[in-house]
Write a protein that holds these residues in place. Structure first.
Motif, mmCIF file in Angstrom:
data_model
loop_
_atom_site.group_PDB
_atom_site.id
_atom_site.type_symbol
_atom_site.label_atom_id
_atom_site.label_comp_id
_atom_site.label_asym_id
_atom_site.label_seq_id
_atom_site.Cartn_x
_atom_site.Cartn_y
_atom_site.Cartn_z
ATOM 1 N N ILE A 121 0.847 -1.197 0.000
ATOM 2 C CA ILE A 121 0.000 0.000 0.000
ATOM 3 C C ILE A 121 0.881 1.245 0.000
ATOM 4 C CG2 ILE A 121 -1.619 1.365 1.386
ATOM 5 C CD1 ILE A 121 -2.867 -1.355 2.273
ATOM 6 N N ALA A 122 1.885 1.269 0.875
ATOM 7 C CA ALA A 122 2.788 2.421 0.961
ATOM 8 C C ALA A 122 3.546 2.614 -0.349
ATOM 9 C CB ALA A 122 3.763 2.242 2.122
ATOM 10 N N GLU A 123 3.999 1.530 -0.951
ATOM 11 C CA GLU A 123 4.743 1.627 -2.214
ATOM 12 C C GLU A 123 3.845 2.105 -3.351
ATOM 13 O OE1 GLU A 123 8.255 1.341 -4.578
ATOM 14 O OE2 GLU A 123 7.996 1.285 -2.411
ATOM 15 N N THR A 124 2.557 1.795 -3.290
ATOM 16 C CA THR A 124 1.625 2.283 -4.306
ATOM 17 C C THR A 124 1.400 3.781 -4.134
ATOM 18 O OG1 THR A 124 0.553 0.117 -4.368
ATOM 19 C CG2 THR A 124 -0.671 1.953 -5.320
ATOM 20 N N ILE A 125 1.370 4.243 -2.886
ATOM 21 C CA ILE A 125 1.193 5.669 -2.623
ATOM 22 C C ILE A 125 2.440 6.447 -3.032
ATOM 23 C CG2 ILE A 125 0.856 7.401 -0.798
ATOM 24 C CD1 ILE A 125 -0.873 5.271 0.679
ATOM 25 N N ILE A 126 3.625 5.943 -2.682
ATOM 26 C CA ILE A 126 4.901 6.584 -3.072
ATOM 27 C C ILE A 126 5.763 5.521 -3.751
ATOM 28 C CG2 ILE A 126 6.964 7.819 -2.335
ATOM 29 C CD1 ILE A 126 5.421 8.850 0.047
ATOM 30 N N PRO A 127 5.581 5.346 -5.075
ATOM 31 C CA PRO A 127 6.347 4.316 -5.790
ATOM 32 C C PRO A 127 7.786 4.752 -6.065
ATOM 33 C CG PRO A 127 4.922 5.486 -7.302
ATOM 34 C CD PRO A 127 4.642 6.037 -5.935
ATOM 35 N N GLU A 128 8.605 3.775 -6.332
ATOM 36 C CA GLU A 128 9.988 4.066 -6.713
ATOM 37 C C GLU A 128 9.992 4.645 -8.125
ATOM 38 O OE1 GLU A 128 14.164 1.695 -7.450
ATOM 39 O OE2 GLU A 128 12.718 0.894 -6.036
ATOM 40 N N THR A 129 10.657 5.751 -8.288
ATOM 41 C CA THR A 129 10.837 6.381 -9.602
ATOM 42 C C THR A 129 12.327 6.671 -9.713
ATOM 43 O OG1 THR A 129 10.321 8.548 -8.655
ATOM 44 C CG2 THR A 129 8.496 7.367 -9.673
ATOM 45 N N SER A 130 12.675 7.903 -10.041
ATOM 46 C CA SER A 130 14.086 8.288 -10.020
ATOM 47 C C SER A 130 14.558 8.472 -8.574
ATOM 48 C CB SER A 130 14.305 9.577 -10.816
ATOM 49 O OG SER A 130 13.544 10.626 -10.243
ATOM 50 N N THR A 131 13.628 8.454 -7.648
ATOM 51 C CA THR A 131 13.939 8.507 -6.214
ATOM 52 C C THR A 131 13.432 7.219 -5.570
ATOM 53 O OG1 THR A 131 11.853 9.618 -5.722
ATOM 54 C CG2 THR A 131 13.760 11.028 -6.111
ATOM 55 N N GLY A 143 11.390 4.582 -3.361
ATOM 56 C CA GLY A 143 9.986 4.537 -2.983
ATOM 57 C C GLY A 143 9.811 4.277 -1.499
ATOM 58 N N ALA A 144 8.569 4.049 -1.111
ATOM 59 C CA ALA A 144 8.234 3.843 0.306
ATOM 60 C C ALA A 144 8.872 2.586 0.874
ATOM 61 C CB ALA A 144 6.721 3.798 0.467
ATOM 62 N N LYS A 145 9.010 1.537 0.057
ATOM 63 C CA LYS A 145 9.648 0.314 0.549
ATOM 64 C C LYS A 145 11.104 0.570 0.903
ATOM 65 C CE LYS A 145 7.088 -3.389 -1.691
ATOM 66 N NZ LYS A 145 7.192 -4.454 -2.686
ATOM 67 N N ALA A 146 11.819 1.296 0.054
ATOM 68 C CA ALA A 146 13.231 1.592 0.314
ATOM 69 C C ALA A 146 13.392 2.425 1.577
ATOM 70 C CB ALA A 146 13.848 2.321 -0.875
ATOM 71 N N ALA A 147 12.402 3.250 1.877
ATOM 72 C CA ALA A 147 12.444 4.084 3.079
ATOM 73 C C ALA A 147 11.906 3.345 4.301
ATOM 74 C CB ALA A 147 11.642 5.364 2.850
ATOM 75 N N LYS A 148 11.466 2.088 4.112
ATOM 76 C CA LYS A 148 10.925 1.265 5.194
ATOM 77 C C LYS A 148 9.749 1.948 5.899
ATOM 78 C CE LYS A 148 15.192 -1.152 5.750
ATOM 79 N NZ LYS A 148 16.318 -1.524 6.547
ATOM 80 N N VAL A 149 8.905 2.549 5.088
ATOM 81 C CA VAL A 149 7.733 3.257 5.611
ATOM 82 C C VAL A 149 6.780 2.294 6.313
ATOM 83 C CG1 VAL A 149 5.679 4.562 4.929
ATOM 84 C CG2 VAL A 149 7.898 5.157 3.988
ATOM 85 N N LEU A 165 3.239 9.454 4.051
ATOM 86 C CA LEU A 165 3.950 10.705 3.764
ATOM 87 C C LEU A 165 4.886 11.100 4.905
ATOM 88 C CD1 LEU A 165 1.042 12.758 2.188
ATOM 89 C CD2 LEU A 165 3.037 11.843 1.009
ATOM 90 N N LEU A 166 4.408 11.016 6.122
ATOM 91 C CA LEU A 166 5.230 11.376 7.272
ATOM 92 C C LEU A 166 6.437 10.457 7.390
ATOM 93 C CD1 LEU A 166 5.475 13.244 9.738
ATOM 94 C CD2 LEU A 166 4.151 11.554 11.019
ATOM 95 N N GLY A 167 6.211 9.168 7.258
ATOM 96 C CA GLY A 167 7.309 8.204 7.339
ATOM 97 C C GLY A 167 8.321 8.377 6.224
ATOM 98 N N TYR A 168 7.832 8.652 5.019
ATOM 99 C CA TYR A 168 8.733 8.791 3.877
ATOM 100 C C TYR A 168 9.587 10.057 3.968
ATOM 101 C CZ TYR A 168 10.510 8.942 -0.868
ATOM 102 O OH TYR A 168 11.343 9.003 -1.955
ATOM 103 N N PHE A 169 8.927 11.189 4.189
ATOM 104 C CA PHE A 169 9.670 12.446 4.153
ATOM 105 C C PHE A 169 10.501 12.711 5.409
ATOM 106 C CE2 PHE A 169 6.582 13.239 0.744
ATOM 107 C CZ PHE A 169 7.497 13.481 -0.272
#
Length: 189
Positions: free
Chosen positions: A50-60, A62-68, A152-156
């Motif tokens: 769900i988190a990765e769908t909200i903030i997917p990996e692009t040139s930056t 994604g949420a999975k890489a940030a362990k959201v 959003l809070l976890g990612y940023f």
């Protein structure tokens, strides 16, 4: 200014609002009831997707890489009250059930395009829920509100989110009140 006001101001600058439960959780995390439902591998995988769908990996990253997903589990499990935890866990179940109804598969097993389609429909439902006329003081936030806010809070506030998705200066220099902006520039961390 206290931490709650600072985070609310950052959220407003980012174009979103934080629910009362999220703001209350940021005040201090120590007394939330234990919710063992959130700790199952299936729930963790669902939350990560769900988190990765909200903030997917692009040139930056994604949420999975940030362990959201881990951040969300800690926040909900340790900081939210039982009522908010129930709304959150029931929401996870609703997302999976809706996925099975629409695509005959659980959310984790559907294609990324289908995940986006489903979460977009749920987000529209969230907007309508927040606009309803019969809204009362003390009504719980929509479950997807919690998920978006925590994502959003976890990612940023994560290292990848702050350093790769935003412009980051480890030790800021002098204050410059007027900085030229070019379309497409990243926001500041």
């Amino acid at each position: 200014m206290n931490r709650r006001d600072a985070i609310r101001n950052v959220a407003i600058l980012m174009g979103t609002a934080l629910s009362a439960s999220t703001l209350a959780a940021l005040e201090g995390c120590s007394s939330g009831p234990k919710n063992y439902t959130l700790q199952t591998p299936e729930t963790r995988a669902l939350l990560a997707e769900i988190a990765e769908t909200i903030i997917p990996e692009t040139s930056t990253p994604g949420a999975k890489a940030a362990k959201v997903d881990e951040f969300m589990l800690v926040m909900v499990g340790d900081c939210y009250d039982e009522k908010a935890q129930k709304v959150f866990t029931d929401g996870l179940n609703k997302i999976d059930e809706e996925s099975k109804k629409r695509f005959s598969k659980g959310f984790v097993d559907i294609a990324p395009e289908q995940r986006t389609e489903l979460l977009t429909a749920i987000d529209k439902e969230r907007i309508e829920y927040n606009k309803r006329k019969d809204k009362k003081e003390g009504d719980p936030a929509h479950y997807f509100q919690y998920m978006k806010e925590l994502t959003l809070l976890g990612y940023f506030t994560s290292e990848p989110g702050a350093t790769k998705a935003l412009r980051y200066i480890k030790v800021p220099g002098k204050y410059e009140g007027c900085v030229p902006y070019k379309k497409g520039d990243k926001a500041w961390a």
